[in-house]
Design a protein around this motif. Structure first.
Motif, PDB file in Angstrom:
ATOM      1  N   GLY A   5       0.782  -1.219   0.000  1.00 16.54           N
ATOM      2  CA  GLY A   5       0.000   0.000   0.000  1.00 16.54           C
ATOM      3  C   GLY A   5       0.819   1.277   0.000  1.00 16.54           C
ATOM      4  O   GLY A   5       0.286   2.354  -0.193  1.00 16.54           O
ATOM      5  N   GLU A   6       2.102   1.149   0.195  1.00 12.26           N
ATOM      6  CA  GLU A   6       3.001   2.305   0.198  1.00 12.26           C
ATOM      7  C   GLU A   6       3.241   2.739  -1.245  1.00 12.26           C
ATOM      8  O   GLU A   6       3.326   1.896  -2.133  1.00 12.26           O
ATOM      9  N   PRO A   7       3.345   4.045  -1.486  1.00 14.28           N
ATOM     10  CA  PRO A   7       3.645   4.484  -2.858  1.00 14.28           C
ATOM     11  C   PRO A   7       4.924   3.821  -3.378  1.00 14.28           C
ATOM     12  O   PRO A   7       5.899   3.668  -2.652  1.00 14.28           O
ATOM     13  N   ILE A   8       4.864   3.423  -4.635  1.00 10.17           N
ATOM     14  CA  ILE A   8       5.999   2.728  -5.246  1.00 10.17           C
ATOM     15  C   ILE A   8       6.814   3.766  -6.019  1.00 10.17           C
ATOM     16  O   ILE A   8       6.523   4.068  -7.160  1.00 10.17           O
ATOM     17  N   THR A   9       7.823   4.296  -5.360  1.00 14.10           N
ATOM     18  CA  THR A   9       8.639   5.346  -5.974  1.00 14.10           C
ATOM     19  C   THR A   9       9.966   4.777  -6.440  1.00 14.10           C
ATOM     20  O   THR A   9      10.422   3.732  -5.947  1.00 14.10           O
ATOM     21  N   ILE A  10      10.588   5.483  -7.367  1.00 11.24           N
ATOM     22  CA  ILE A  10      11.903   5.038  -7.836  1.00 11.24           C
ATOM     23  C   ILE A  10      12.918   5.113  -6.706  1.00 11.24           C
ATOM     24  O   ILE A  10      13.811   4.268  -6.608  1.00 11.24           O
ATOM     25  N   ALA A  11      12.750   6.075  -5.810  1.00  5.59           N
ATOM     26  CA  ALA A  11      13.665   6.182  -4.668  1.00  5.59           C
ATOM     27  C   ALA A  11      13.555   4.951  -3.772  1.00  5.59           C
ATOM     28  O   ALA A  11      14.565   4.427  -3.295  1.00  5.59           O
ATOM     29  N   ARG A  12      12.349   4.479  -3.548  1.00  9.51           N
ATOM     30  CA  ARG A  12      12.146   3.290  -2.715  1.00  9.51           C
ATOM     31  C   ARG A  12      12.757   2.057  -3.370  1.00  9.51           C
ATOM     32  O   ARG A  12      13.443   1.264  -2.724  1.00  9.51           O
ATOM     33  N   ILE A  13      12.507   1.880  -4.670  1.00  6.83           N
ATOM     34  CA  ILE A  13      13.055   0.725  -5.379  1.00  6.83           C
ATOM     35  C   ILE A  13      14.580   0.787  -5.399  1.00  6.83           C
ATOM     36  O   ILE A  13      15.254  -0.214  -5.154  1.00  6.83           O
TER      37      ILE A  13
ATOM     38  N   ARG B 199      16.528   2.264  -3.266  1.00  8.84           N
ATOM     39  CA  ARG B 199      17.002   1.973  -1.905  1.00  8.84           C
ATOM     40  C   ARG B 199      16.996   0.463  -1.658  1.00  8.84           C
ATOM     41  O   ARG B 199      17.953  -0.088  -1.117  1.00  8.84           O
ATOM     42  N   ASP B 200      15.912  -0.211  -2.064  1.00 12.37           N
ATOM     43  CA  ASP B 200      15.823  -1.664  -1.870  1.00 12.37           C
ATOM     44  C   ASP B 200      16.915  -2.410  -2.636  1.00 12.37           C
ATOM     45  O   ASP B 200      17.314  -3.506  -2.243  1.00 12.37           O
ATOM     46  N   LEU B 201      17.366  -1.818  -3.739  1.00 14.12           N
ATOM     47  CA  LEU B 201      18.426  -2.426  -4.558  1.00 14.12           C
ATOM     48  C   LEU B 201      19.816  -1.916  -4.196  1.00 14.12           C
ATOM     49  O   LEU B 201      20.794  -2.258  -4.868  1.00 14.12           O
ATOM     50  N   ALA B 202      19.893  -1.076  -3.162  1.00 13.74           N
ATOM     51  CA  ALA B 202      21.158  -0.475  -2.723  1.00 13.74           C
ATOM     52  C   ALA B 202      21.803   0.360  -3.826  1.00 13.74           C
ATOM     53  O   ALA B 202      23.008   0.312  -4.051  1.00 13.74           O
ATOM     54  N   LEU B 203      20.965   1.115  -4.539  1.00 15.01           N
ATOM     55  CA  LEU B 203      21.425   2.018  -5.593  1.00 15.01           C
ATOM     56  C   LEU B 203      20.886   3.412  -5.324  1.00 15.01           C
ATOM     57  O   LEU B 203      19.931   3.579  -4.566  1.00 15.01           O
ATOM     58  N   THR B 204      21.462   4.383  -5.981  1.00 11.72           N
ATOM     59  CA  THR B 204      20.849   5.708  -5.966  1.00 11.72           C
ATOM     60  C   THR B 204      19.778   5.734  -7.053  1.00 11.72           C
ATOM     61  O   THR B 204      19.859   4.966  -8.025  1.00 11.72           O
ATOM     62  N   PRO B 205      18.788   6.599  -6.926  1.00 11.49           N
ATOM     63  CA  PRO B 205      17.770   6.685  -7.981  1.00 11.49           C
ATOM     64  C   PRO B 205      18.378   6.966  -9.351  1.00 11.49           C
ATOM     65  O   PRO B 205      17.956   6.388 -10.355  1.00 11.49           O
ATOM     66  N   ARG B 206      19.365   7.824  -9.410  1.00  8.30           N
ATOM     67  CA  ARG B 206      19.992   8.153 -10.696  1.00  8.30           C
ATOM     68  C   ARG B 206      20.694   6.934 -11.306  1.00  8.30           C
ATOM     69  O   ARG B 206      20.610   6.708 -12.515  1.00  8.30           O
ATOM     70  N   THR B 207      21.382   6.154 -10.480  1.00 10.43           N
ATOM     71  CA  THR B 207      22.043   4.951 -10.982  1.00 10.43           C
ATOM     72  C   THR B 207      21.024   3.957 -11.506  1.00 10.43           C
ATOM     73  O   THR B 207      21.210   3.364 -12.576  1.00 10.43           O
ATOM     74  N   LEU B 208      19.923   3.793 -10.784  1.00  2.58           N
ATOM     75  CA  LEU B 208      18.859   2.907 -11.263  1.00  2.58           C
ATOM     76  C   LEU B 208      18.316   3.402 -12.600  1.00  2.58           C
ATOM     77  O   LEU B 208      18.125   2.610 -13.530  1.00  2.58           O
ATOM     78  N   GLN B 209      18.094   4.697 -12.718  1.00  2.30           N
ATOM     79  CA  GLN B 209      17.609   5.255 -13.993  1.00  2.30           C
ATOM     80  C   GLN B 209      18.585   4.970 -15.125  1.00  2.30           C
ATOM     81  O   GLN B 209      18.176   4.610 -16.228  1.00  2.30           O
TER      82      GLN B 209
END
Length: 95
Positions: free
Chosen positions: A3-11, A13-23
């Motif tokens: 139920g928590e918003p699914i943000t790129i920052a959350r994903i 964090r779960d992958l131990a990456l920065t949002p920019r690196t994930l992008q």
């Protein structure tokens, strides 16, 4: 969390990456965060509508939509109909 918003920052964090690196990784694979999120939400919504008797509001919550209306609008964009009508056509009730 459910139920928590699914943000790129959350994903990220779960992958131990920065949002920019994930992008950057997603772009390298020829996709982006929003298309992947939409695909996961679509296939999960279809599975939940087919395999459970959860209501539309419960499914919207599980998929991280803030409101039922947002889920219904997204589903209509994916399937051309509402979740309720999609389920009714797929799983006709016996009399």
């Amino acid at each position: 969390m459910v139920g928590e918003p699914i943000t790129i920052a959350r994903i990220a964090r779960d992958l131990a990456l920065t949002p920019r690196t994930l992008q950057r990784h997603l772009v390298k694979e020829g996709t982006g965060y929003q298309p992947l999120l939409d695909d996961v939400r679509r296939t999960t919504a279809q599975r939940l509508l087919t395999a459970t008797d959860l209501g539309d509001a419960e499914i919207a919550f599980l998929l991280g939509f803030a409101e039922l209306n947002s889920f219904t609008r997204a589903f209509r964009g994916w399937e051309g109909t509402t979740p309720r009508l999609w389920r009714a056509r797929l799983l006709p009730r016996s009399a």
